[in-house]
Each structure stands twice: as structure tokens, then as C-alpha cells.
Write an enzyme that holds these catalytic residues in place. Structure first.
Site: not given
Ligand code: 5GP
Ligand code: ZN
Length: 142
Positions: A32-33, A88, A95, A101, A103
Site C-alpha cells: 500500500d502506498i 471496504n 472504500q 481489494h 487489505h
Molecule cells: P480503501 O480505502 O479503498 O479500502 O483502500 C484503498 C487503499 O489503496 C488505501 O490504503 C490507499 O493508500 C491505497 N492506494 C491508493 N492509491 C494507490 C496507489 O496508486 N498505489 C498503491 N500501492 N496503493 C494505493
């Protein structure tokens, strides 16, 4: 199907570079970034499914098996003390990227997230609990 505007489709296809820790025909697993903890990773299906509701049963089975294997590997490699799987669906649930995805979040004693990956507890009456219970009882899976 891939979505031309979806960043996770592009990352999963290798069109945008990522720190990949595992890849097979169905999935790419990346760091994760903006990690919650050291080693926080994401399992991305290579096909575009917006969320859990769109994920085919077969992929749901595969994703959980992959998570189990990776959790064991990451725990050994990182020496973490625990592990969260977080997934999420929908903005209201947190989300932010609308490509399914999962985590993988290694947890460490004192990692500062003790009060983060949790929720408030509702105080429901017996009547309310019974109502919800009745609403949710399933005799056969849909
Ligand atoms: P969500 O909030 O949708 O469950 O999680 C999205 C996750 O994707 C976040 O933890 C965010 O840091 C990660 N993320 C968003 N954009 C990128 C990206 O371009 N590269 C990577 N490696 N992670 C990303
Ligand atoms: Zn996508």
C-alpha cells in the site's frame, strides 16, 4: 474486463509500477502506498470487480486462500504480532478505490493503531436485536 480509468486495473496489469510482493494469473499483491503499518499490502484481482458484491464466488474463494497463505508468510518475514484483514465496500464503509481489494495489515505491539481498526458499539434493545435477528436468519444461502 478492465476499466480504462481504474488505477488498480492499471497497477494489476503492470501498466503502472508497484511494489509487487506476489503475482499469479488472477492476482497481484502490492504494498500500500500509504500504509497503516510496516508491510501493509493489498490483494488486487487482475479483473475489474468494483467491490465484494461483484466478485464471483470462485474469486472470493481464491482471494481468501491467498490471504491465508500471505498472512503466514508475512508474519514470518516481518515478525508481526497479529494481523488484520480489512475489506471496504462503498464510500460509507471507507472504500476509496472502487476496484475490489483486500487489505493485509500486519499488526505490531504499540503500532499506534490500537484504537483505529475498530468501531463504536451500539446499545440495542432486546426488541431491536430480535428484529435484526429475524431479518437475517437464512435457511439456505442465496
Ligand atoms: P480503501 O480505502 O479503498 O479500502 O483502500 C484503498 C487503499 O489503496 C488505501 O490504503 C490507499 O493508500 C491505497 N492506494 C491508493 N492509491 C494507490 C496507489 O496508486 N498505489 C498503491 N500501492 N496503493 C494505493
Ligand atoms: Zn479496476
Amino acid at each position: 474486463m478492465k476499466e480504462s480509468t481504474c488505477i488498480f486495473c492499471k497497477i494489476a496489469a503492470g501498466e503502472i509500477p508497484s511494489k509487487t510482493i506476489y503475482e499469479d494469473e488472477n492476482f497481484r499483491v502490492i504494498l500500500d502506498i500509504s500504509p497503516a503499518t510496516k508491510g501493509h499490502a493489498l490483494i488486487l484481482p487482475k479483473e475489474h470487480y468494483a467491490n465484494l458484491y461483484e466478485l464471483p464466488d470462485e474469486m472470493a474463494g481464491k482471494v481468501m486462500l491467498l490471504a491465508k497463505r500471505l498472512a503466514a508468510h508475512m508474519t514470518e518475514a516481518l515478525g508481526c504480532d497479529g494481523f488484520n484483514l480489512v475489506q471496504n465496500n462503498g464510500e460509507v464503509a471507507g472504500q476509496t478505490v472502487f476496484h475490489f481489494h483486500l487489505h493485509l495489515i500486519p499488526r505490531y505491539q504499540g503500532d499506534g493503531n490500537e484504537d483505529k481498526i475498530c468501531w463504536n458499539h451500539l446499545e440495542l434493545s432486546q426488541e431491536e436485536l430480535d428484529k435484526i435477528h429475524q431479518l437475517l436468519i437464512l435457511t439456505k444461502l442465496p
